[in-house]
Design a protein around this motif. Structure first.
Motif, short mmCIF file in Angstrom:
data_model
loop_
_atom_site.label_atom_id
_atom_site.label_comp_id
_atom_site.label_asym_id
_atom_site.label_seq_id
_atom_site.Cartn_x
_atom_site.Cartn_y
_atom_site.Cartn_z
N LYS A 114 50.75 6.57 -7.94
CA LYS A 114 49.49 5.98 -7.47
C LYS A 114 49.70 5.33 -6.09
O LYS A 114 48.86 5.48 -5.20
N LEU A 115 50.82 4.62 -5.94
CA LEU A 115 51.10 3.96 -4.66
C LEU A 115 51.44 4.96 -3.56
O LEU A 115 51.10 4.76 -2.40
N GLY A 117 50.56 8.37 -3.47
CA GLY A 117 49.46 9.28 -3.16
C GLY A 117 49.89 10.74 -3.04
O GLY A 117 49.08 11.60 -2.69
N THR A 118 51.16 11.01 -3.32
CA THR A 118 51.66 12.39 -3.29
C THR A 118 52.16 12.77 -4.69
O THR A 118 52.06 11.97 -5.62
N SER A 119 52.68 13.98 -4.86
CA SER A 119 53.10 14.41 -6.20
C SER A 119 54.41 13.75 -6.63
O SER A 119 54.71 13.67 -7.81
N LEU A 122 60.37 16.73 -7.07
CA LEU A 122 61.70 16.91 -6.47
C LEU A 122 62.43 18.00 -7.23
O LEU A 122 61.89 18.56 -8.19
N LYS A 123 63.63 18.31 -6.81
CA LYS A 123 64.49 19.24 -7.54
C LYS A 123 65.48 18.39 -8.34
O LYS A 123 65.84 17.29 -7.92
N GLU A 160 65.97 17.40 -2.19
CA GLU A 160 64.77 17.63 -1.38
C GLU A 160 64.24 19.05 -1.62
O GLU A 160 64.99 19.92 -2.03
N HIS A 161 62.97 19.27 -1.56
CA HIS A 161 62.01 18.39 -0.91
C HIS A 161 61.54 17.35 -1.93
O HIS A 161 61.20 17.70 -3.06
N ASP A 163 58.64 14.98 -2.51
CA ASP A 163 57.27 14.88 -2.02
C ASP A 163 56.76 13.43 -2.01
O ASP A 163 55.96 13.03 -2.87
N PRO A 165 55.57 10.09 0.89
CA PRO A 165 55.29 9.80 2.30
C PRO A 165 56.62 9.44 2.98
O PRO A 165 57.53 8.91 2.32
N ALA A 166 56.75 9.72 4.26
CA ALA A 166 57.95 9.30 4.99
C ALA A 166 58.11 7.79 4.80
O ALA A 166 57.15 7.04 4.99
#
Lengths: 248, 248, 248, 248
Positions: A114-115, A117-119, A122-123, A160-161, A163, A165-166
């Protein structure tokens, strides 16, 4: 120069299912990951309480949340069992200034997704691989007391990747034997709060007894506990008495 | 050096309630904000379609979403009327690579709040104030063709604190007559997609006829349309044939 | 939760030419800006020393630099008089972990330009204008104890474009009466050190007696004083005993 | 959607000492690294010129610099031989909008150190190690046409800590067989220009014939060539005719 300790009020939230269901994990964390962390952080001057998934309201009552400066979160197999109302409350508390340290498989926790905002995908691979967490920002207080890297003889690989935010501040990047890398220490400012994602901590390895791992978590708690500025006011602002053309 | 145009397939989504209900707004945007933008962007070589809230599925069918490179979003008084299922689909498309340009009051759109993970709250005031959008990153392609600032004689004030994550790239900061500032051009990388929040565009001002505002939106579309790398694979990764101690 | 004070050893470096040459400035800072700051920061538990341009080695001897945790820098009309060898030493100390707080016209100081790598140019105007420094990151410890904004009734205007790298953390953005904005509180991690640029402080205004301005400087000192991780080793690394194909 | 090509005017600058002095390197790059890159980038629609260290003014005359949109830089053993006046000119051109792509050992080039403001030091080892450059930002245009990672069978290891400012955009992170990681694709906005550091390219390996490596360099050229906004004006700004209290 004095070492800073925040005396923060910390709540360690743990799913606490693996430790009770899987003998391999029970052996590593007989009292649960939450209590291992509580003991491991004992020397840092925090006021530590714990809460687990299967307690009423997951132990995160309004009273607990209001009196928590930093919430530490470990979850893995039961993210869906976390009540959405509680997630909402935790989210609000973070935006109001509560710190949040998300560990390992908590990358898929409702509150972290939720914080972010992305999925947060990862692997991963469980193969007893060596992990090296390299410090990529030696200036960062979360790296205090740590050498050039932390080496964990056996961990679950995350690659990686990733997912997310930077990170506002990237502190650690991990190397795994099998060929992967992973941004493993990621700091974010969100609202009035601060969030730190820290990768290590697969339930079948004694990672949370590692003194460097504990040091990083303690550093992260101090970082996330630091007070910021006043709570902003939002919404409609009246016309100022000056500075509007033709209305002075 | 040739000017780059992406030929992107753009869908302009507009709430389209104000223009039909409020005579003041109808006067400014008789064909709706979406059509004003479509006309204003006509010279940029995009393939532009529109969609509005009250169309079936808000005009954002699977077919439309799959064939949209960049979605532009304007909404204000009816964010709650946007169907959660559609929001979920838009969110997935962004993470898969669709660009998203969020305009003005879209800061409270469900899709923007979901992507940001914060409250997206701000201060506001309607007082016909002058706004100056200063370029703080003259190197950024979203600022191409723009001078040192864009001046809008009358706009609705938005003021800090704007509860968003720190932009990956901050392009514009606004000055308002009444004493406020606002981070008004904010770029984010999310998953395989790119999001740009651009502040101007209160429905009762002719902002979307301003050629500099239109230029920025066009630049943002080109920026958000740019292809990135391959879609990452997530999940379990098998043990590699080499490089794991004792398993070569 | 306890308030953190670092007990940092602070050296306040001041050009100290204006205060001795310009009666208007002498009136505002009779003991020099450095001593006004030293007094203003007296309650924060730091160990404060001062140094000025016209002292031997500008007061920045190896001994002083080695025993300084955070260096505060104010300069304006004589940046060129700062010895390049001293600049080199200060630069090395920052990369080794010394914090650096650069104030106002110090944006053109050799040390700041060297650390930033850009021109650090800006717009300016002396017209007794009101400045509002808005907090854009209320989560940041440098904003601790500050309200939504700091208002200074009279300051020299600095306006964008401010040719600096995008701050790692942007804490304040200023509004000026005359129509400009400026990123006025900018935090950077450089090597093992931390740098904070803070705009206010034109020599003819009593800015450094303002308790909010002093609070921000104190917060910045504590932030910049925080210890990070171990000093990295650089250079050639021998072949590891394991993990190189064909050499185990 | 059309693929964007900038038609940029590119100057490839190469030290060109190794290729003429070391038979091992001559074998890999008989025409010099600059010509290998020029050929490798031939299909991308750029206008490519070359320049080398031992040419008059290092081939970077005012005319060449003024007509270069993006400068690509490879240097290793003779950074000190680059004339400071030329470095100054290149620096100014970057701040005015020229793109700069710095390759491999160029991390110690005077121009890169000047722009970064840090030591740019790192760890290194020549042991024919495999390198995997993982894409950590699949949304970034510099990653266009690349898979999840680029694998180079043999490269010189560069390892963290890499003493650079945190990249504005981190695109690649490398994994090395020997246990190190490295931020290998780092993008920066500086002034009106854009800088991209890209790690691979040790002179004794055929790295610059690798089509993925060439693709990244081409992507970086397009990214760095993109025009931004108008050149800002700096310096004194007159008192505005309005908005200053008591002076309207």
């Amino acid at each position: 120069m004095t070492e800073s300790t925040s005396g923060a009020r910390v709540t360690i939230w743990n799913e606490y299912r693996h430790e009770r269901n899987n003998p391999i994990v029970t052996k590593v964390y007989p009292e649960g990951i939450h209590n291992a962390l509580k003991e491991g952080l004992a020397s840092y001057g925090f006021e530590i309480g714990t809460a687990t998934l299967d307690e009423p309201q997951h132990g995160l009552t309004d009273e607990v949340l209001e009196s928590t400066d930093v919430l530490v979160w470990w979850g893995h197999m039961a993210h869906d069992d976390v009540d959405d109302t509680i997630v909402e409350k935790v989210h609000n508390r973070v935006l109001q200034g509560m710190g949040l340290i998300v560990l390992h498989s908590g990358h898929y926790a409702k509150i972290f997704k939720k914080l972010m905002g992305t999925s947060c995908a990862l692997k991963w691979r469980e193969a007893d691989e060596k992990e090296r967490l390299w410090v990529v920002n030696p200036s960062h207080p979360i790296a205090a007391g740590i050498g050039e890297y932390i080496e964990l003889p056996q961990e679950e690989m995350y690659g990686e990747h990733f997912d997310i935010p930077a990170p506002d501040e990237l502190v650690f990047v991990s190397w795994f034997e099998g060929g992967e890398v992973f941004r493993s220490g990621c700091a974010y400012y969100r609202g009035q709060g601060k969030v730190f994602y820290f990768r290590p901590g697969h339930e079948s390895y004694p990672t949370y007894y590692n003194k460097d791992v504990l040091r990083v978590i303690a550093n992260a708690v101090n970082w996330a506990a630091a007070t910021g500025g006043a709570t902003p006011a939002y919404g409609h602002v009246p016309v100022p008495l000056e500075r509007i053309r033709g209305r002075e």
